[in-house]
Design a protein around this motif. Structure first.
Motif, short mmCIF file in Angstrom:
data_model
loop_
_atom_site.label_atom_id
_atom_site.label_comp_id
_atom_site.label_asym_id
_atom_site.label_seq_id
_atom_site.Cartn_x
_atom_site.Cartn_y
_atom_site.Cartn_z
N GLY A 63 0.65 -1.29 0.04
CA GLY A 63 -0.04 0.06 0.01
C GLY A 63 0.76 1.13 0.03
O GLY A 63 0.21 2.31 -0.08
N VAL A 64 2.26 1.21 0.04
CA VAL A 64 2.94 2.52 0.08
C VAL A 64 3.33 2.91 -1.10
O VAL A 64 3.98 2.10 -1.98
CB VAL A 64 4.40 2.10 0.83
N PRO A 65 3.02 4.21 -1.76
CA PRO A 65 3.24 4.74 -2.97
C PRO A 65 4.76 4.95 -3.08
O PRO A 65 5.41 5.35 -2.09
CB PRO A 65 2.44 6.04 -3.20
N TYR A 66 5.19 4.65 -4.35
CA TYR A 66 6.67 4.94 -4.29
C TYR A 66 6.95 5.43 -5.68
O TYR A 66 6.20 5.13 -6.49
CB TYR A 66 7.58 3.84 -3.82
N ARG A 67 8.42 5.88 -5.99
CA ARG A 67 8.90 6.41 -7.22
C ARG A 67 10.11 5.81 -7.45
O ARG A 67 10.76 6.04 -6.25
CB ARG A 67 8.87 7.72 -7.60
N VAL A 68 10.56 5.30 -8.41
CA VAL A 68 12.02 4.81 -8.64
C VAL A 68 12.63 5.88 -9.94
O VAL A 68 12.03 5.79 -10.91
CB VAL A 68 11.78 3.32 -9.50
N GLY A 69 13.71 6.01 -9.44
CA GLY A 69 14.55 6.93 -10.36
C GLY A 69 15.97 6.44 -10.37
O GLY A 69 16.46 5.59 -9.71
N LEU A 70 16.71 6.52 -11.54
CA LEU A 70 18.09 6.05 -11.64
C LEU A 70 19.18 7.44 -11.66
O LEU A 70 18.68 8.39 -12.30
CB LEU A 70 18.08 5.45 -13.16
N GLY A 71 20.12 7.22 -10.87
CA GLY A 71 20.88 8.25 -10.89
C GLY A 71 21.63 8.52 -12.18
O GLY A 71 21.63 7.79 -13.00
N ASP A 72 22.51 9.59 -12.11
CA ASP A 72 23.18 9.84 -13.53
C ASP A 72 24.49 8.85 -13.98
O ASP A 72 24.56 8.96 -15.05
CB ASP A 72 23.84 11.28 -13.23
N GLY A 73 24.92 8.56 -12.90
CA GLY A 73 26.08 7.58 -13.09
C GLY A 73 27.51 8.31 -12.60
O GLY A 73 27.61 9.63 -12.54
N SER A 74 28.52 7.58 -12.46
CA SER A 74 29.60 8.06 -12.04
C SER A 74 30.46 8.94 -12.92
O SER A 74 31.22 9.93 -12.76
CB SER A 74 30.79 7.03 -11.69
N HIS A 75 30.04 8.84 -14.39
CA HIS A 75 31.01 9.54 -15.29
C HIS A 75 29.90 10.52 -16.13
O HIS A 75 30.37 11.13 -17.20
CB HIS A 75 31.67 8.62 -16.19
N PHE A 76 28.81 11.06 -15.58
CA PHE A 76 27.84 11.82 -16.11
C PHE A 76 28.46 13.15 -16.47
O PHE A 76 29.37 13.69 -15.54
CB PHE A 76 26.51 12.03 -15.24
N ALA A 77 28.21 13.76 -17.45
CA ALA A 77 28.74 15.11 -17.76
C ALA A 77 27.91 15.95 -19.18
O ALA A 77 27.63 15.03 -20.02
CB ALA A 77 30.22 15.05 -18.31
N GLY A 78 27.74 16.98 -19.14
CA GLY A 78 26.94 17.65 -20.03
C GLY A 78 25.63 17.09 -20.47
O GLY A 78 25.33 17.09 -21.66
N GLY A 79 24.71 16.44 -19.45
CA GLY A 79 23.77 16.08 -19.67
C GLY A 79 23.71 14.71 -20.25
O GLY A 79 22.59 14.07 -20.61
N THR A 80 24.71 14.00 -20.31
CA THR A 80 24.93 12.64 -20.95
C THR A 80 25.52 11.70 -19.83
O THR A 80 26.63 11.90 -19.27
CB THR A 80 25.76 12.87 -22.06
N ARG A 81 24.97 10.36 -19.79
CA ARG A 81 25.61 9.42 -19.12
C ARG A 81 26.62 8.77 -20.08
O ARG A 81 26.57 8.82 -21.18
CB ARG A 81 24.53 8.25 -18.87
N ARG A 82 27.67 8.40 -19.34
CA ARG A 82 28.93 7.85 -20.02
C ARG A 82 29.77 6.63 -19.23
O ARG A 82 29.63 6.70 -17.97
CB ARG A 82 29.92 9.03 -20.39
N MET A 83 30.16 5.81 -19.93
CA MET A 83 30.93 4.60 -19.27
C MET A 83 32.41 5.28 -19.67
O MET A 83 32.68 5.87 -20.68
CB MET A 83 30.70 3.26 -20.11
#
Length: 144
Positions: A62-82
């Motif tokens: 019964g608990v409402p929730y939201r799931v998001g994903l973080g940017d990652g360790s190498h995020f830059a300029g609005g872009t996820r990067r490995m």
């Protein structure tokens, strides 16, 4: 018959005392990736690469929730990067139902007391990449 026998019933006494029964159910959520997101090994990338991403969320019923994903360790300029050990990058996106999946674009649910699976995708766009072993670390964020 025995002399002096008695047919009278013996009266028993009883008492009653109440006691309390209680329990606390704490609001809680846990989440995990159902395996790592591995794009594989390639010599030449001739098209975008897509792989399935599965996130399991288990919240109190019964608990409402939201799931998001973080940017990652190498995020830059609005872009996820490995990143590779040589400092080169491979860009990628994470999506849920073909929409960005990040901390601003979350997926909603209501706790069912057991695992609820959300299937998304990781996509590496067609680009000219340098060789290397690339990786990133992304956090799953559950708000409830």
């Amino acid at each position: 018959m025995f002399a002096g026998s008695c047919n009278a019933a013996i009266a028993l006494q009883s008492i009653t005392r109440p006691f309390n029964v209680s329990m606390d159910i704490i609001t809680s959520c846990v989440a995990s990736a159902q395996g790592n997101l591995a794009f594989g090994a390639f010599t030449i990338i001739s098209a975008q690469i897509s792989r399935t991403l599965q996130i399991a969320v288990k919240c109190t019923r019964g608990v409402p929730y939201r799931v998001g994903l973080g940017d990652g360790s190498h995020f830059a300029g609005g872009t996820r990067r490995m990143q590779s050990a040589a400092g080169n990058y491979v860009t990628y996106t994470l999506t849920y139902q073909n929409a960005p999946w990040d901390l601003a674009n979350t997926v909603s649910g209501v706790g069912a007391g057991g695992n609820q699976i959300f299937r998304g995708a990781g996509v590496v766009p067609l680009q000219n990449y340098r060789p290397g072993v690339f990786s990133d670390v992304v956090q799953i964020v559950v708000s409830y």
